[in-house]
Design a protein around this motif. Structure first.
Motif, PDB file in Angstrom:
ATOM      1  N   ASP A 285      78.199  53.841  19.275  1.00 28.57           N
ATOM      2  CA  ASP A 285      78.085  52.822  20.290  1.00 28.57           C
ATOM      3  C   ASP A 285      76.952  53.147  21.070  1.00 28.57           C
ATOM      4  N   LYS A 286      76.062  53.810  20.632  1.00 27.19           N
ATOM      5  CA  LYS A 286      74.611  53.928  21.211  1.00 27.19           C
ATOM      6  C   LYS A 286      74.478  54.824  22.487  1.00 27.19           C
ATOM      7  N   ASN A 287      75.718  55.487  22.691  1.00 25.78           N
ATOM      8  CA  ASN A 287      75.566  56.256  23.840  1.00 25.78           C
ATOM      9  C   ASN A 287      75.311  57.711  23.280  1.00 25.78           C
ATOM     10  N   VAL A 288      74.766  58.568  24.412  1.00 25.60           N
ATOM     11  CA  VAL A 288      74.279  60.003  23.856  1.00 25.60           C
ATOM     12  C   VAL A 288      75.323  60.903  24.195  1.00 25.60           C
ATOM     13  N   TYR A 289      75.382  61.957  23.340  1.00 23.95           N
ATOM     14  CA  TYR A 289      76.214  62.939  23.585  1.00 23.95           C
ATOM     15  C   TYR A 289      75.463  64.326  23.573  1.00 23.95           C
ATOM     16  N   VAL A 290      75.532  64.957  24.664  1.00 23.16           N
ATOM     17  CA  VAL A 290      74.948  66.338  24.949  1.00 23.16           C
ATOM     18  C   VAL A 290      75.581  67.337  25.051  1.00 23.16           C
ATOM     19  N   VAL A 291      75.161  68.562  24.335  1.00 20.44           N
ATOM     20  CA  VAL A 291      75.931  69.791  24.299  1.00 20.44           C
ATOM     21  C   VAL A 291      75.364  70.675  25.459  1.00 20.44           C
ATOM     22  N   ASP A 292      76.060  70.777  26.601  1.00 21.17           N
ATOM     23  CA  ASP A 292      75.531  71.492  27.751  1.00 21.17           C
ATOM     24  C   ASP A 292      75.970  72.837  27.654  1.00 21.17           C
ATOM     25  N   THR A 293      75.429  73.867  26.900  1.00 20.78           N
ATOM     26  CA  THR A 293      75.687  74.901  26.232  1.00 20.78           C
ATOM     27  C   THR A 293      76.194  76.122  27.246  1.00 20.78           C
ATOM     28  N   GLU A 294      75.254  76.346  28.412  1.00 17.90           N
ATOM     29  CA  GLU A 294      75.540  77.396  29.341  1.00 17.90           C
ATOM     30  C   GLU A 294      76.660  76.815  30.204  1.00 17.90           C
ATOM     31  N   ASN A 295      76.833  75.732  30.367  1.00 20.19           N
ATOM     32  CA  ASN A 295      78.060  75.141  31.109  1.00 20.19           C
ATOM     33  C   ASN A 295      79.388  74.996  30.100  1.00 20.19           C
ATOM     34  N   HIS A 296      79.275  75.254  28.891  1.00 17.50           N
ATOM     35  CA  HIS A 296      80.567  75.108  28.164  1.00 17.50           C
ATOM     36  C   HIS A 296      81.080  73.840  28.374  1.00 17.50           C
ATOM     37  N   ALA A 297      80.171  72.982  28.037  1.00 17.26           N
ATOM     38  CA  ALA A 297      80.828  71.436  28.028  1.00 17.26           C
ATOM     39  C   ALA A 297      80.053  70.517  27.052  1.00 17.26           C
ATOM     40  N   ILE A 298      80.709  69.415  27.036  1.00 14.58           N
ATOM     41  CA  ILE A 298      80.199  68.332  26.175  1.00 14.58           C
ATOM     42  C   ILE A 298      79.977  67.195  27.071  1.00 14.58           C
ATOM     43  N   ARG A 299      78.854  66.684  27.414  1.00 18.81           N
ATOM     44  CA  ARG A 299      78.615  65.506  28.201  1.00 18.81           C
ATOM     45  C   ARG A 299      78.121  64.180  27.319  1.00 18.81           C
ATOM     46  N   LEU A 300      78.569  63.151  28.062  1.00 18.87           N
ATOM     47  CA  LEU A 300      78.102  61.660  27.610  1.00 18.87           C
ATOM     48  C   LEU A 300      77.518  60.894  28.298  1.00 18.87           C
ATOM     49  N   ILE A 301      76.390  60.399  28.038  1.00 19.95           N
ATOM     50  CA  ILE A 301      75.506  59.440  28.696  1.00 19.95           C
ATOM     51  C   ILE A 301      75.690  57.971  28.137  1.00 19.95           C
ATOM     52  N   ASP A 302      76.072  57.210  29.070  1.00 16.88           N
ATOM     53  CA  ASP A 302      76.346  55.831  29.092  1.00 16.88           C
ATOM     54  C   ASP A 302      74.883  55.013  29.161  1.00 16.88           C
ATOM     55  N   GLY A 306      73.679  54.220  32.349  1.00 21.64           N
ATOM     56  CA  GLY A 306      72.740  55.500  32.900  1.00 21.64           C
ATOM     57  C   GLY A 306      73.388  56.234  33.352  1.00 21.64           C
ATOM     58  N   GLN A 307      74.785  56.324  33.501  1.00 21.42           N
ATOM     59  CA  GLN A 307      75.568  57.111  34.126  1.00 21.42           C
ATOM     60  C   GLN A 307      76.159  58.297  33.151  1.00 21.42           C
ATOM     61  N   ILE A 308      76.681  59.458  33.851  1.00 20.73           N
ATOM     62  CA  ILE A 308      77.086  60.596  32.975  1.00 20.73           C
ATOM     63  C   ILE A 308      78.653  61.040  33.016  1.00 20.73           C
ATOM     64  N   GLY A 309      79.358  61.616  32.185  1.00 18.48           N
ATOM     65  CA  GLY A 309      80.434  62.181  32.511  1.00 18.48           C
ATOM     66  C   GLY A 309      80.671  63.356  31.461  1.00 18.48           C
ATOM     67  N   THR A 310      81.767  63.964  31.763  1.00 19.28           N
ATOM     68  CA  THR A 310      82.098  65.202  30.844  1.00 19.28           C
ATOM     69  C   THR A 310      83.298  64.871  29.929  1.00 19.28           C
ATOM     70  N   ILE A 311      83.170  64.933  28.553  1.00 19.86           N
ATOM     71  CA  ILE A 311      84.247  64.564  27.530  1.00 19.86           C
ATOM     72  C   ILE A 311      85.092  65.870  27.026  1.00 19.86           C
ATOM     73  N   ALA A 312      84.320  66.946  27.132  1.00 19.71           N
ATOM     74  CA  ALA A 312      85.132  68.362  26.535  1.00 19.71           C
ATOM     75  C   ALA A 312      84.554  69.479  27.430  1.00 19.71           C
ATOM     76  N   GLY A 313      85.536  70.198  27.999  1.00 21.03           N
ATOM     77  CA  GLY A 313      85.017  71.438  28.543  1.00 21.03           C
ATOM     78  C   GLY A 313      85.264  71.430  29.836  1.00 21.03           C
ATOM     79  N   ARG A 314      85.085  72.291  30.766  1.00 15.32           N
ATOM     80  CA  ARG A 314      85.558  72.442  32.118  1.00 15.32           C
ATOM     81  C   ARG A 314      84.552  73.177  32.943  1.00 15.32           C
ATOM     82  N   GLY A 315      83.271  73.427  32.356  1.00 19.11           N
ATOM     83  CA  GLY A 315      82.080  73.873  33.390  1.00 19.11           C
ATOM     84  C   GLY A 315      81.689  75.421  32.982  1.00 19.11           C
ATOM     85  N   PRO A 316      80.829  75.742  33.881  1.00 13.60           N
ATOM     86  CA  PRO A 316      80.488  77.311  33.722  1.00 13.60           C
ATOM     87  C   PRO A 316      81.370  78.363  34.067  1.00 13.60           C
ATOM     88  N   THR A 317      82.267  78.306  34.837  1.00 10.76           N
ATOM     89  CA  THR A 317      83.274  79.214  35.218  1.00 10.76           C
ATOM     90  C   THR A 317      84.607  79.165  34.334  1.00 10.76           C
TER      91      THR A 317
END
Length: 361
Positions: A285-302, A306-317
């Motif tokens: 879909d040409k979108n960018v999937y980023v592994v935000d490692t130390e936040n234990h999350a997967i984020r997606l950039i449309d 140009g906007q961002i969301g989280t598609i897996a994981g719940r964050g650093p805590t």
């Protein structure tokens, strides 16, 4: 349908709405890191510290196993896992022989060239190796096995890297290397075998948006992906995402302020914060999937908005391994590294300290 579903999830996140996310499951690994064999049913074979994941030309999933120094193949139709490279012991040996009898030292990422040869980077051997698609024999493509910085302008086989982490190939089979210890991105010309630095000068500074990449600083280039003429780069220490148009050699800032954090979902990706991103993939879909490692999350950039969301994981805590069978945004991850997107839109994650490969679909 899966791609459309991800896009819909992201739109709801951006709009501040709520929608059940895609589900997460384990496709390989048991949660235990010890070597309990090199083949078998994927969810019964231990996969210690999986990092890189990649869909191969045969549509199987290839996995780099850092703990046990192997590259493995998961048949996504049968669920069977087999070792293709590495004998399970740490070292540097085996060139010229069968890849599964060779010694590796922390393979990090795996890729394929246009003829199906498998390439992977070994971080602790400071080199890149190649497995011939026809013979199954292994050889060293680049690097001497010694850490350092040397070789630009000469043959890649005589060059030195310092803890290379990521590789990407363009349509001409040129290889791009995230030489993270040297704070450089280097290119191996497929025709001549010559290596050059296309970004970075060893200085630890963020790039300048609109500025030239060659000979100028870049801070911790950790993960690479290529789509068309664009090299996408995640900066580990730089906590941000950039892209480099290869024909022009100039930087464009995509996401992350450069500050460490976990903010910004539902807003502009440039204003978001990351913590040590270590994996990146471009979806169909040409979108960018980023592994935000130390936040234990997967984020997606449309990439359109140009906007961002989280598609897996719940964050650093919220570090852990729970959630299989339920929504990916309610699941816990533990320092994930690698990521790829399958032809059906499924997202595969090397969930490293959970010793599992997980799928979001």
């Amino acid at each position: 349908m899966a791609t459309a579903r991800f896009f819909t999830v992201l739109l709801f996140l951006i709009a501040g709405g709520s929608l059940a996310a895609a589900d997460i499951t384990t496709v390989a690994g048991t949660g235990q890191p010890e070597n309990n064999g090199g083949s078998g049913i994927g969810v019964k074979v231990n996969v210690g510290d999986p990092f890189g994941v990649e869909i191969g030309p045969d549509r199987a999933l290839y996995i780099t196993e850092v703990r046990n120094h192997r590259v493995m193949r998961l048949d996504l139709e049968t669920g069977r896992l087999a070792t293709l490279a590495g004998n399970g012991t740490k070292g540097y040996s085996g060139d010229g022989g069968p890849a599964n009898e060779a010694q590796l030292n922390e393979p990090y990422e795996v890729r394929f060239d246009s003829t199906g040869n498998m390439l992977f980077v070994e971080m602790q051997n400071h080199l890149i190796r190649r497995v011939d698609a026809k013979t199954g024999k292994i050889s060293t493509l680049a690097g001497t096995g010694q850490a350092g910085f040397a070789g630009d302008g000469g043959p890649a086989a005589k060059a030195q890297f310092r803890q290379p982490h990521s590789i990407a190939l363009d349509k001409q089979d040129n290889v791009y290397v995230a030489d993270i210890g040297n704070h450089r991105i280097r290119k191996i010309d497929a025709r001549t075998g010559t290596i050059t630095s296309i970004a970075g000068n060893g200085e630890k500074e963020l790039p300048t948006a609109g500025g030239q990449a060659e000979g100028q600083p870049v801070l911790g280039p950790r993960a690479l992906a290529i789509a068309d003429d664009v090299l996408w780069v995640a900066l580990r220490e730089g906590h941000s995402l950039w892209k480099l148009k290869l024909s022009e050699g100039t930087w464009q800032h995509v996401a992350g302020t450069g500050k460490k954090g976990f903010t910004g979902d539902g807003g502009p990706a440039k204003e978001a914060t990351f913590d040590g991103p270590k994996g990146i993939a471009i979806g169909g879909d040409k979108n960018v999937y980023v592994v935000d490692t130390e936040n234990h999350a997967i984020r997606l950039i449309d990439t359109q908005t140009g906007q961002i969301g989280t598609i897996a994981g719940r964050g650093p805590t919220h570090k852990g391994g729970s959630g299989d069978g339920g929504p990916a945004t309610a699941a816990l991850l533990d320092r994930p590294h690698g990521i790829c997107v399958g032809p059906d839109g499924a997202v595969y994650i090397g969930d490293t300290l959970n010793h599992r490969v997980r799928r979001v679909k």
